[in-house]
Design an enzyme around this catalytic site. Structure first.
Site, short mmCIF file in Angstrom:
data_model
loop_
_atom_site.label_atom_id
_atom_site.label_comp_id
_atom_site.label_asym_id
_atom_site.label_seq_id
_atom_site.Cartn_x
_atom_site.Cartn_y
_atom_site.Cartn_z
N GLU A 449 0.71 -1.15 0.12
CA GLU A 449 -0.11 -0.01 -0.13
C GLU A 449 0.87 1.13 0.04
OE1 GLU A 449 -4.28 -0.39 2.18
OE2 GLU A 449 -2.61 -0.35 3.67
N ASN A 487 -6.22 -2.30 6.31
CA ASN A 487 -6.57 -2.54 7.67
C ASN A 487 -7.80 -1.99 8.07
OD1 ASN A 487 -4.50 -4.42 8.31
ND2 ASN A 487 -3.11 -2.61 8.91
#
Ligand code: 3H9
Length: 693
Positions: A449, A487
């Site tokens: 990411e 997340n």
């Protein structure tokens, strides 16, 4: 002779006709290409001066397969089968001249040619399985007739690209011609075929290898057994196996009929739709609308990493693997030594498995240097901080880096959840600061990411994306928010999984549903693997949650032999009566009544809030497009690729149904749960995430 249409032409070289395909980028078999080949073959056959035909491609590759963009649309003639017939039934020998990759329908076309030559760098493969398909133009019937059923099974179920040397040895190629001289080499080969009056060799008539496997069902039974874990949940590998079985047990034409039937079943199913979507999503994800391809980049010749723990060490390996020197910094010598030890052990175990030469272990280790001083990072072009997840610690590190590292360098943080904008304020060069969120183990996991902060400059973004590609990652550019994309969505699921424990579901009930859905493991097994004590401290623990109680009992996950589950010496998990009692005690204390929660509810409660969170992420422009979110979840968390990622899954279920269920669950979803306006709007309009432009 001359141009047949915009993408094919036919030219004469003495008595050989050269049929050239030129349809960038990859010469996929679009309607125009198919039409050009069929017409080109007709012309060549009709021309009495022509004695043989060479089929060759311009550009970077031989035909790389059917045109995937045409899938799902009404078929247009001629079909790929017509192309295959035109070539195989030609009265004049046809020689395929291969460079780049002959893949899928491309290799199937070549297998209909009577002979095949290639340059040494060429590769052959049938990668349809990655699109949830099987080779649908005779590939499953012709391939085993050349390479034998065992190798054919390997090739069609792995989709592997086989190099020219191996292809020659397997009989897929007849000759390798010098690199850069494909046309001349193929012409020379064609002349040889003419001079020697070689027969019109048809692969369909080569029965020896398939006949030899007849009456040996164990070939298939053993293959299925050996690969059961790898193929779990996927339809396409099994369908490919059935086609090879048909090649062995049935006459050619019946085998083709079986292939066609199974191909159509896969083509019209949701798995292939998902896998085709992912194919394009994987390519889209690299495209950043406001950071064009020609954005200036920074040359990264040396990388610095702060922290030589599991994360830092794993990150370092990525760069050493591609020959970039890495300077590692730790606070204590023994931590540094331990870090180097782990890296060496990782490389050595790769070498032991034959995947790395022993001398390369040393070469890679030699690219790593260690220090206890941040000053050693002064001349790095990219520094990645991989220290403890604590804002104050991170800010202190970045403040120091600002005064040490040369101007023009990229300062990256590997934080998995913290505010990169705030970290950037610790420096006088926030434009140089970016998040590079690697996933553990960082040397293995494919996802990166890349977190764009408010002031991150375009060259810093472009360089990070480029570097990610070089180290073999798939990168998604995301914005700053707690947990970023991956997340943040995980938290949404976690919340529901926890909540269901207080309603009557046990951890193993929840995990089983998600495992059966296709995830590598459920949330509780995942917590046990990661360690329940991440973010837990003995001093602050107040027995206020199931997890706290487990940690207090030293049930901190797999590493302590127990967590939500009990583990045996081989780390096999068993439902734990201890955990069950803790949960029941909590429920009794809260006066909660256990009810039977269906598997359907578990699945919906876990996945629909993820879809909702994904929609919020889109509203907030944290992700560029829905498919980027899917890429994150497939590559970072093991979402089954045949379900296309959470957003694609939402589209498959129907957003209207997702919203209706979320409303029905209502208060069970928790006080903090709110529906995403974007999700509601799409549902009301009968649209999908894929319709967002
Ligand atoms: C098949 O053949 C079915 C048959 O058995 C039966 C039919 C009846 N179609 O990957 P790249 C685009 S199924 C349309 O970045 P590279 C791709 O989207 C097919 N478009 O380049 C990209 O577009 P953009 C079996 C395609 O050099 C651009 O080309 N074949 C296709 O890294 C460049 O692609 C396969 O599965 C296609 N078939 O890699 C092979 N292929 O620039 C699929 C690519 O707009 N392709 N595009 O993003 C590949 O594996 C790689 O593209 C290849 C080149 C290795 C060829």
């Amino acid at each position: 002779m001359g141009a047949i249409n915009a993408v094919t032409d036919l030219t004469a070289q003495g008595d050989v006709a050269v049929l050239t395909v030129n349809s960038p980028p990859v010469n996929a078999l679009s309607q125009q290409v198919r039409d050009g080949i069929v017409k080109g073959m007709q012309q060549a056959i009709a021309d009495s001066a022509v004695k043989a035909v060479v089929l060759i491609c311009d550009g970077r590759t031989f035909i790389a397969g059917a045109d995937i963009t045409e899938f799902g649309k009404p078929p247009q003639s001629p079909s790929l089968h017509d192309v295959c017939d035109a070539i195989e039934n030609s009265s004049k020998p046809v020689i395929a001249a291969i460079h780049g990759t002959a893949l899928g329908g491309g290799l199937e076309t070549a297998l209909c040619c009577h002979y095949r030559v290639a340059v040494p760098s060429a590769k052959c493969g049938l990668p349809e399985v990655h699109l949830g398909l099987l080779p649908g133009a005779g590939g499953t019937q012709r391939l085993p007739r050349i390479v034998g059923p065992e190798q054919a099974l390997q090739m069609v179920t792995s989709g592997a690209h086989v190099d020219a040397k191996t292809s020659l040895a397997a009989g897929l190629l007849d000759e390798i011609v010098p690199e850069g001289e494909l046309r001349a080499g193929a012409l020379a080969y064609a002349k040889k075929v003419i001079a020697e009056k070689r027969p019109l060799r048809k692969v369909r008539d080569m029965n020896e290898k398939v006949a030899a496997a007849r009456g040996k069902p164990e070939i298939f039974a053993d293959f299925r057994k050996a690969n059961a874990r790898k193929f779990r949940g996927f339809l396409a590998p099994e369908y490919n196996i059935r086609c090879i079985e048909a090649a062995v047990n049935l006459p050619f034409d019946q085998g083709i009929a079986t292939e066609r039937k199974l191909f159509m079943e896969l083509m019209t199913g949701t798995q292939s739709a998902a896998q085709r979507y992912v194919f394009f999503a994987e390519r889209q994800v690299w495209k950043v609308p406001d950071v064009p391809d020609d954005t200036a980049t920074i040359a990264v010749k040396k990388v610095g990493i702060i922290g030589a723990g599991t994360m830092g060490g794993g990150i370092a390996m990525n760069f050493a693997n591609i020959g970039i020197p890495v300077a590692l910094v730790e606070t204590k010598q023994d931590a540094l030594d331990r870090g180097f030890g782990v890296i060496r052990k990782n490389y050595e175990s790769t070498a032991k498995r034959g995947k790395l030469k022993p001398e390369d272990v040393e070469k890679r280790m030699a690219l790593l240097s260690g220090s206890l001083q941040l000053e050693s990072l002064a001349d790095c072009d990219l520094v990645i901080e991989a220290v403890f997840e604590n804002m104050d610690v991170k800010k202190e590190v970045f403040g120091k880096l600002d005064s040490i590292v040369k101007q023009g360098a990229i300062l990256a943080t590997n934080t998995s959840a913290l505010d990169v904008n705030e970290i950037a304020t610790a420096t006088k060069r926030p434009d140089a600061v970016i998040g590079l969120h690697f996933f553990s183990p960082a040397n293995v996991m494919r996802l990166l990411e890349i977190v764009r902060a408010q002031k991150t400059s375009k060259p810093v973004i472009a360089t990070s994306m480029q570097l990610a590609k070089k180290i073999g990652k798939i990168a998604a550019l995301v914005g700053v928010c707690p947990g970023f994309v991956g997340n943040r969505i995980l938290y949404a699921r976690q919340l529901q999984a926890q909540a269901m424990l207080m309603e009557g579901a046990m951890p193993w009930d929840v995990d089983k549903v998600l495992y059966d859905f296709g995830m590598p493991m459920g949330p509780f097994a995942m917590s046990d693997l990661a360690g329940l004590d991440i973010g837990w401290s003995k001093e602050k623990s107040k027995s206020s949650t199931v997890r706290e109680v487990l940690c207090e009992m030293d049930r901190r996950g797999q590493k302590t032999g127990a967590g939500f589950y009990d583990y045996d010496a081989e780390r096999n998990a068993k439902p734990s009566p201890v955990t069950e009692k803790i949960i029941k005690d909590f429920m009794a204390k809260a006066g909660a009544q256990a009810r039977k929660i269906t598997d359907q509810e578990i699945l919906e409660r876990c996945t629909y809030p993820m879809i909702n969170e994904g929609a919020k992420i889109l509203e907030e422009k944290i992700a560029i497009r829905p498919s980027d979110i899917d890429i994150v979840w497939i590559n970072g968390y093991g979402w089954p690729v045949y379900r296309g990622g959470p957003m694609f899954y939402g589209d498959t279920v129907g957003l209207k149904n997702v919203v209706a269920k979320l409303k029905e669950y209502g208060p069970k979803l928790g006080a903090g749960f709110t529906l995403s306006p974007l999700l509601e709007q799409l549902a009301a309009e009968g649209k999908r995430f894929q319709d967002l432009k």
